[in-house]
Design an enzyme around this catalytic site. Sequence first.
Site, PDB file in Angstrom:
ATOM      1  N   THR A 125       0.869  -1.187   0.000  1.00  0.00           N
ATOM      2  CA  THR A 125       0.000   0.000   0.000  1.00  0.00           C
ATOM      3  C   THR A 125       0.904   1.236   0.000  1.00  0.00           C
ATOM      4  OG1 THR A 125      -0.330  -0.003   2.399  1.00  0.00           O
ATOM      5  CG2 THR A 125      -1.894  -1.301   1.062  1.00  0.00           C
ATOM      6  N   ALA A 143       1.808  -3.381   4.525  1.00  0.00           N
ATOM      7  CA  ALA A 143       0.807  -2.329   4.724  1.00  0.00           C
ATOM      8  C   ALA A 143       1.469  -0.955   4.912  1.00  0.00           C
ATOM      9  CB  ALA A 143      -0.057  -2.675   5.919  1.00  0.00           C
ATOM     10  N   HIS A 144       0.648   0.068   4.940  1.00  0.00           N
ATOM     11  CA  HIS A 144       1.081   1.476   4.987  1.00  0.00           C
ATOM     12  C   HIS A 144       2.043   1.772   6.145  1.00  0.00           C
ATOM     13  CE1 HIS A 144      -1.394   2.550   8.494  1.00  0.00           C
ATOM     14  NE2 HIS A 144      -2.184   1.597   8.036  1.00  0.00           N
ATOM     15  N   ASP A 145       2.994   2.612   5.853  1.00  0.00           N
ATOM     16  CA  ASP A 145       3.939   3.162   6.851  1.00  0.00           C
ATOM     17  C   ASP A 145       4.924   2.153   7.427  1.00  0.00           C
ATOM     18  OD1 ASP A 145       2.953   5.925   6.833  1.00  0.00           O
ATOM     19  OD2 ASP A 145       1.117   4.993   7.584  1.00  0.00           O
TER      20      ASP A 145
END
Length: 152
Positions: A125, A143-145
Amino acid sequence: MSNNLKYLYAIYGASGFGRGVMPLAREQLVAKNDQNYELVFIDDGACQSIVNGHRVYSFEAFLELDAVDKYIAIAIANSEIREKLVLKLDLVGIKAWSVYADTMIMMDEVNIGEGAVLCNHVHFTSNIQIGKYFHANYFSYVAHDCVIGDYV
Ligand code: UDP
């Protein structure tokens, strides 16, 4: 330099993971539409000279081959082995090659270091930082971050 010389691309590791990555590497090279290359395996323990239609060389034998240039993607899951092999590649100045499956999805601001192998249906993402020689197996996601180091 002879005009017959080719570029050499290699998948390091002709066992389970390497044989799963080889078709992705083949597709990636076909997509470049360049005819002047050969795609081979490197495996220091292999007893077969051909695996799934590709020649297999030991690392030392691969170094002996004449080529315009040489690129290696390491497709061995064990990260300690990967790290050890990268030291060997660096010593002889062979370039890291990344293999990205064309079904891989990356959203915004995803930075991945050299030598990554990203298999089919891998999904990143947004806003992700990943180090060198990363492997993402089939259908995995990040996933994000996330911030991920080297050889993961
Ligand atoms: N290998 C190698 N050089 C090394 C260490 C390992 O060529 O210095 C090869 C080994 O001979 C084997 C492959 O890497 O064929 C690793 O295969 P394995 O089944 O252990 O793991 P996977 O394919 O799942 O990463």
